[in-house]
Motif scaffolding. Structure first.
Motif, PDB file in Angstrom:
ATOM      1  N   TRP A 102       0.943  -1.251   0.077  1.00 39.83           N
ATOM      2  CA  TRP A 102       0.052   0.087   0.138  1.00 39.83           C
ATOM      3  C   TRP A 102       0.839   1.213  -0.006  1.00 39.83           C
ATOM      4  CZ3 TRP A 102      -0.525   3.962   3.752  1.00 39.83           C
ATOM      5  CH2 TRP A 102      -1.358   4.939   3.443  1.00 39.83           C
ATOM      6  N   LEU A 103       1.993   1.217   0.800  1.00 46.87           N
ATOM      7  CA  LEU A 103       2.739   2.471   0.907  1.00 46.87           C
ATOM      8  C   LEU A 103       3.301   2.836  -0.555  1.00 46.87           C
ATOM      9  CD1 LEU A 103       4.218   4.436   2.408  1.00 46.87           C
ATOM     10  CD2 LEU A 103       5.935   2.816   2.945  1.00 46.87           C
ATOM     11  N   ASP A 111      -1.902   9.207  -5.841  1.00 44.97           N
ATOM     12  CA  ASP A 111      -3.225   9.513  -6.219  1.00 44.97           C
ATOM     13  C   ASP A 111      -4.227   8.845  -5.198  1.00 44.97           C
ATOM     14  OD1 ASP A 111      -5.845   8.488  -7.418  1.00 44.97           O
ATOM     15  OD2 ASP A 111      -5.146   9.110  -9.367  1.00 44.97           O
ATOM     16  N   LEU A 112      -4.841   9.855  -4.838  1.00 42.93           N
ATOM     17  CA  LEU A 112      -5.933   9.552  -3.540  1.00 42.93           C
ATOM     18  C   LEU A 112      -6.728   8.386  -3.903  1.00 42.93           C
ATOM     19  CD1 LEU A 112      -6.335  10.169  -0.674  1.00 42.93           C
ATOM     20  CD2 LEU A 112      -8.229  11.774  -1.618  1.00 42.93           C
ATOM     21  N   LEU A 113      -7.343   8.314  -5.256  1.00 47.84           N
ATOM     22  CA  LEU A 113      -8.225   7.385  -5.317  1.00 47.84           C
ATOM     23  C   LEU A 113      -7.669   5.874  -5.725  1.00 47.84           C
ATOM     24  CD1 LEU A 113     -11.320   6.394  -6.275  1.00 47.84           C
ATOM     25  CD2 LEU A 113     -10.748   6.927  -8.680  1.00 47.84           C
ATOM     26  N   ALA A 114      -6.455   5.822  -6.108  1.00 48.16           N
ATOM     27  CA  ALA A 114      -5.504   4.663  -6.278  1.00 48.16           C
ATOM     28  C   ALA A 114      -5.167   3.913  -4.855  1.00 48.16           C
ATOM     29  CB  ALA A 114      -4.455   4.642  -7.109  1.00 48.16           C
ATOM     30  N   SER A 115      -4.908   5.007  -4.182  1.00 52.06           N
ATOM     31  CA  SER A 115      -4.273   4.582  -2.573  1.00 52.06           C
ATOM     32  C   SER A 115      -5.507   4.302  -1.821  1.00 52.06           C
ATOM     33  CB  SER A 115      -3.772   5.994  -2.109  1.00 52.06           C
ATOM     34  OG  SER A 115      -3.350   5.613  -0.753  1.00 52.06           O
ATOM     35  N   GLY A 116      -6.433   4.911  -2.005  1.00 55.63           N
ATOM     36  CA  GLY A 116      -7.900   4.646  -1.300  1.00 55.63           C
ATOM     37  C   GLY A 116      -8.496   2.929  -1.626  1.00 55.63           C
ATOM     38  N   ILE A 117      -8.405   2.973  -2.955  1.00 53.89           N
ATOM     39  CA  ILE A 117      -8.962   1.330  -3.159  1.00 53.89           C
ATOM     40  C   ILE A 117      -7.722   0.202  -3.021  1.00 53.89           C
ATOM     41  CG2 ILE A 117      -9.217   0.060  -5.380  1.00 53.89           C
ATOM     42  CD1 ILE A 117     -10.442   2.696  -6.809  1.00 53.89           C
ATOM     43  N   ALA A 118      -6.640   0.745  -3.051  1.00 58.52           N
ATOM     44  CA  ALA A 118      -5.652  -0.423  -2.613  1.00 58.52           C
ATOM     45  C   ALA A 118      -5.916  -0.634  -1.381  1.00 58.52           C
ATOM     46  CB  ALA A 118      -4.318   0.132  -3.350  1.00 58.52           C
ATOM     47  N   GLY A 119      -6.079   0.673  -0.633  1.00 58.81           N
ATOM     48  CA  GLY A 119      -5.878   0.438   1.003  1.00 58.81           C
ATOM     49  C   GLY A 119      -7.178  -0.102   1.526  1.00 58.81           C
ATOM     50  N   ALA A 120      -8.342  -0.063   0.942  1.00 58.37           N
ATOM     51  CA  ALA A 120      -9.430  -0.665   1.284  1.00 58.37           C
ATOM     52  C   ALA A 120      -9.366  -2.175   0.818  1.00 58.37           C
ATOM     53  CB  ALA A 120     -10.689  -0.038   0.436  1.00 58.37           C
ATOM     54  N   CYS A 121      -9.267  -2.361  -0.230  1.00 58.40           N
ATOM     55  CA  CYS A 121      -8.850  -3.954  -0.473  1.00 58.40           C
ATOM     56  C   CYS A 121      -8.092  -4.748   0.390  1.00 58.40           C
ATOM     57  CB  CYS A 121      -8.187  -4.136  -2.056  1.00 58.40           C
ATOM     58  SG  CYS A 121      -9.597  -3.615  -3.226  1.00 58.40           S
ATOM     59  N   VAL A 127      -8.265  -7.958   7.506  1.00 59.02           N
ATOM     60  CA  VAL A 127      -9.387  -8.436   8.410  1.00 59.02           C
ATOM     61  C   VAL A 127      -9.635  -9.825   8.336  1.00 59.02           C
ATOM     62  CG1 VAL A 127     -11.960  -8.197   8.832  1.00 59.02           C
ATOM     63  CG2 VAL A 127     -10.641  -6.169   8.510  1.00 59.02           C
ATOM     64  N   TYR A 128      -9.702 -10.405   7.021  1.00 59.03           N
ATOM     65  CA  TYR A 128      -9.803 -11.886   6.790  1.00 59.03           C
ATOM     66  C   TYR A 128      -8.809 -12.632   7.491  1.00 59.03           C
ATOM     67  CZ  TYR A 128     -10.602 -16.389   4.533  1.00 59.03           C
ATOM     68  OH  TYR A 128     -10.793 -17.605   4.356  1.00 59.03           O
TER      69      TYR A 128
END
Length: 141
Positions: A102-103, A111-121, A127-128
């Motif tokens: 992620w880093l 890119d905030l969107l790319a970072s956010g999507i990668a971070g969420a995934c 969590v799993y």
């Protein structure tokens, strides 16, 4: 929806004909990718071993048995397939790898969107991983 860990299962019927060849090909491909993962820290190993064991189990159970008996990778594979458990060391390595991934995405793409999507995934996968049972390195559950 909850994702239950795999349960011990009865052997699946063996694939025949073209399906057997496809499963053997998938097993060997995943085995090669796992080998690359052993050499390169950015490439996962265990998931490819799990898929290879599944494919070999359907196409050639003797190859699956050899993977499960491997002195280095067999115990983790058996723990996952039999109990759905992941060792604490493997959990830490997976979480560290995802954090570094992620880093890297964040720094390279900026890119905030790319970072956010990668971070969420990666957070969902984390969590799993964290909700799977742990087993000791000595082989306990």
């Amino acid at each position: 929806m909850t994702l239950a860990p795999p349960q011990p299962e009865e052997p699946a019927p063996l694939a025949r004909g073209p399906n057997r060849l496809l499963l053997l090909g998938l097993g060997y491909l995943c085995l090669a990718l796992a080998f690359i993962g052993v050499l390169l820290p950015v490439m996962p190993t265990t998931i490819f071993l799990i898929v290879a064991a599944w494919a070999f189990g359907r196409a050639n159970p003797a190859l699956r048995a050899r993977l499960r008996a491997h002195p280095r990778f067999g115990p983790s594979l058996r723990h996952w397939q039999d109990h759905g458990s992941i060792g604490p060391r493997a959990k830490r390595a997976a979480l560290l790898g995802m954090a570094l991934g992620w880093l890297t995405v964040t720094v390279i793409f900026r890119d905030l969107l790319a970072s956010g999507i990668a971070g969420a995934c990666m957070a969902a996968v984390a969590v799993y991983i964290l909700t799977r049972p742990s087993h000791s390195a000595a082989g306990g559950s």
